[in-house]
Design a protein around this motif. Sequence first.
Motif, PDB file in Angstrom:
ATOM      1  N   GLN A  97       1.316 -53.175  -1.484  1.00 12.84           N
ATOM      2  CA  GLN A  97      -0.038 -52.828  -1.074  1.00 12.84           C
ATOM      3  C   GLN A  97       0.045 -51.684  -0.074  1.00 12.84           C
ATOM      4  OE1 GLN A  97      -2.370 -55.732   1.180  1.00 12.84           O
ATOM      5  NE2 GLN A  97      -4.090 -55.251  -0.156  1.00 12.84           N
ATOM      6  N   CYS A  98      -0.740 -50.637  -0.303  1.00 11.23           N
ATOM      7  CA  CYS A  98      -0.755 -49.503   0.613  1.00 11.23           C
ATOM      8  C   CYS A  98      -1.291 -49.969   1.966  1.00 11.23           C
ATOM      9  CB  CYS A  98      -1.633 -48.385   0.056  1.00 11.23           C
ATOM     10  SG  CYS A  98      -1.810 -46.989   1.210  1.00 11.23           S
ATOM     11  N   PRO A  99      -0.568 -49.658   3.067  1.00 14.00           N
ATOM     12  CA  PRO A  99      -1.025 -50.068   4.391  1.00 14.00           C
ATOM     13  C   PRO A  99      -2.208 -49.238   4.908  1.00 14.00           C
ATOM     14  CG  PRO A  99       1.002 -48.815   4.571  1.00 14.00           C
ATOM     15  CD  PRO A  99       0.729 -49.001   3.104  1.00 14.00           C
ATOM     16  N   TYR A 100      -2.601 -48.220   4.178  1.00 13.68           N
ATOM     17  CA  TYR A 100      -3.724 -47.369   4.587  1.00 13.68           C
ATOM     18  C   TYR A 100      -4.999 -47.690   3.813  1.00 13.68           C
ATOM     19  CZ  TYR A 100       0.131 -44.531   6.415  1.00 13.68           C
ATOM     20  OH  TYR A 100       1.259 -44.103   7.078  1.00 13.68           O
ATOM     21  N   CYS A 101      -4.928 -47.636   2.470  1.00 16.68           N
ATOM     22  CA  CYS A 101      -6.138 -47.810   1.645  1.00 16.68           C
ATOM     23  C   CYS A 101      -6.194 -49.176   0.964  1.00 16.68           C
ATOM     24  CB  CYS A 101      -6.243 -46.693   0.615  1.00 16.68           C
ATOM     25  SG  CYS A 101      -5.006 -46.743  -0.717  1.00 16.68           S
ATOM     26  N   TRP A 102      -5.155 -49.977   1.112  1.00 17.77           N
ATOM     27  CA  TRP A 102      -5.057 -51.351   0.600  1.00 17.77           C
ATOM     28  C   TRP A 102      -4.993 -51.465  -0.922  1.00 17.77           C
ATOM     29  CZ3 TRP A 102      -3.290 -53.529   4.600  1.00 17.77           C
ATOM     30  CH2 TRP A 102      -3.770 -53.187   5.863  1.00 17.77           C
ATOM     31  N   GLU A 103      -4.818 -50.348  -1.611  1.00 16.74           N
ATOM     32  CA  GLU A 103      -4.665 -50.392  -3.069  1.00 16.74           C
ATOM     33  C   GLU A 103      -3.314 -51.006  -3.424  1.00 16.74           C
ATOM     34  OE1 GLU A 103      -6.590 -49.531  -5.734  1.00 16.74           O
ATOM     35  OE2 GLU A 103      -8.251 -49.109  -4.383  1.00 16.74           O
ATOM     36  N   THR A 104      -3.253 -51.699  -4.551  1.00 14.45           N
ATOM     37  CA  THR A 104      -2.008 -52.242  -5.064  1.00 14.45           C
ATOM     38  C   THR A 104      -1.316 -51.142  -5.871  1.00 14.45           C
ATOM     39  OG1 THR A 104      -2.927 -54.461  -5.163  1.00 14.45           O
ATOM     40  CG2 THR A 104      -0.973 -54.037  -6.493  1.00 14.45           C
ATOM     41  N   LEU A 105      -0.043 -50.912  -5.553  1.00 14.04           N
ATOM     42  CA  LEU A 105       0.722 -49.846  -6.185  1.00 14.04           C
ATOM     43  C   LEU A 105       1.952 -50.410  -6.876  1.00 14.04           C
ATOM     44  CD1 LEU A 105       0.719 -47.441  -3.119  1.00 14.04           C
ATOM     45  CD2 LEU A 105      -0.878 -47.409  -5.039  1.00 14.04           C
ATOM     46  N   ASP A 106       2.337 -49.786  -7.950  1.00 11.45           N
ATOM     47  CA  ASP A 106       3.537 -50.154  -8.695  1.00 11.45           C
ATOM     48  C   ASP A 106       4.636 -49.151  -8.330  1.00 11.45           C
ATOM     49  OD1 ASP A 106       5.331 -51.158 -10.501  1.00 11.45           O
ATOM     50  OD2 ASP A 106       4.204 -50.576 -12.287  1.00 11.45           O
ATOM     51  N   ARG A 149       5.171 -50.379   4.929  1.00 10.88           N
ATOM     52  CA  ARG A 149       4.480 -50.167   6.204  1.00 10.88           C
ATOM     53  C   ARG A 149       4.001 -48.723   6.326  1.00 10.88           C
ATOM     54  NH1 ARG A 149       8.682 -50.767  10.205  1.00 10.88           N
ATOM     55  NH2 ARG A 149      10.120 -50.597   8.497  1.00 10.88           N
ATOM     56  N   ALA A 150       3.038 -48.511   7.210  1.00 11.61           N
ATOM     57  CA  ALA A 150       2.629 -47.150   7.522  1.00 11.61           C
ATOM     58  C   ALA A 150       3.831 -46.428   8.127  1.00 11.61           C
ATOM     59  CB  ALA A 150       1.465 -47.164   8.507  1.00 11.61           C
ATOM     60  N   GLU A 151       4.005 -45.164   7.802  1.00 13.99           N
ATOM     61  CA  GLU A 151       5.191 -44.434   8.236  1.00 13.99           C
ATOM     62  C   GLU A 151       5.312 -44.369   9.765  1.00 13.99           C
ATOM     63  OE1 GLU A 151       7.434 -40.356   7.028  1.00 13.99           O
ATOM     64  OE2 GLU A 151       5.322 -40.193   7.594  1.00 13.99           O
ATOM     65  N   ASN A 152       4.202 -44.322  10.473  1.00 13.67           N
ATOM     66  CA  ASN A 152       4.242 -44.170  11.937  1.00 13.67           C
ATOM     67  C   ASN A 152       4.232 -45.501  12.687  1.00 13.67           C
ATOM     68  OD1 ASN A 152       1.657 -44.865  11.288  1.00 13.67           O
ATOM     69  ND2 ASN A 152       0.666 -43.159  12.338  1.00 13.67           N
ATOM     70  N   GLU A 153       4.395 -46.628  12.020  1.00 15.63           N
ATOM     71  CA  GLU A 153       4.420 -47.946  12.690  1.00 15.63           C
ATOM     72  C   GLU A 153       5.703 -48.148  13.446  1.00 15.63           C
ATOM     73  OE1 GLU A 153       3.740 -51.536  10.474  1.00 15.63           O
ATOM     74  OE2 GLU A 153       1.706 -50.946  10.077  1.00 15.63           O
TER      75      GLU A 153
END
Length: 63
Positions: free
Chosen positions: A10-19, A59-63
């Motif tokens: 799951q994208c930590p920014y837009c919450w879309e599910t990604l493969d 995770r978000a890259e800047n976390e």
Amino acid sequence: MSALESVLIQCPYCWETLDVSVDPSVPEQEYVEDCQVCCRPILIHVTFDDDLTPHVDARAENE
């Protein structure tokens, strides 16, 4: 040579599910991949257990 495995994150920014594809021949890996929807950078950390089951942390890259 092992085939790549497909896993859902799951994208930590837009919450879309990604493969995304992960390589089971590398027991632990970390890399940055851009979200296919919002194009923001996601830090992906992958480990495989003894049964070659992938465990993925996105995770978000800047976390």
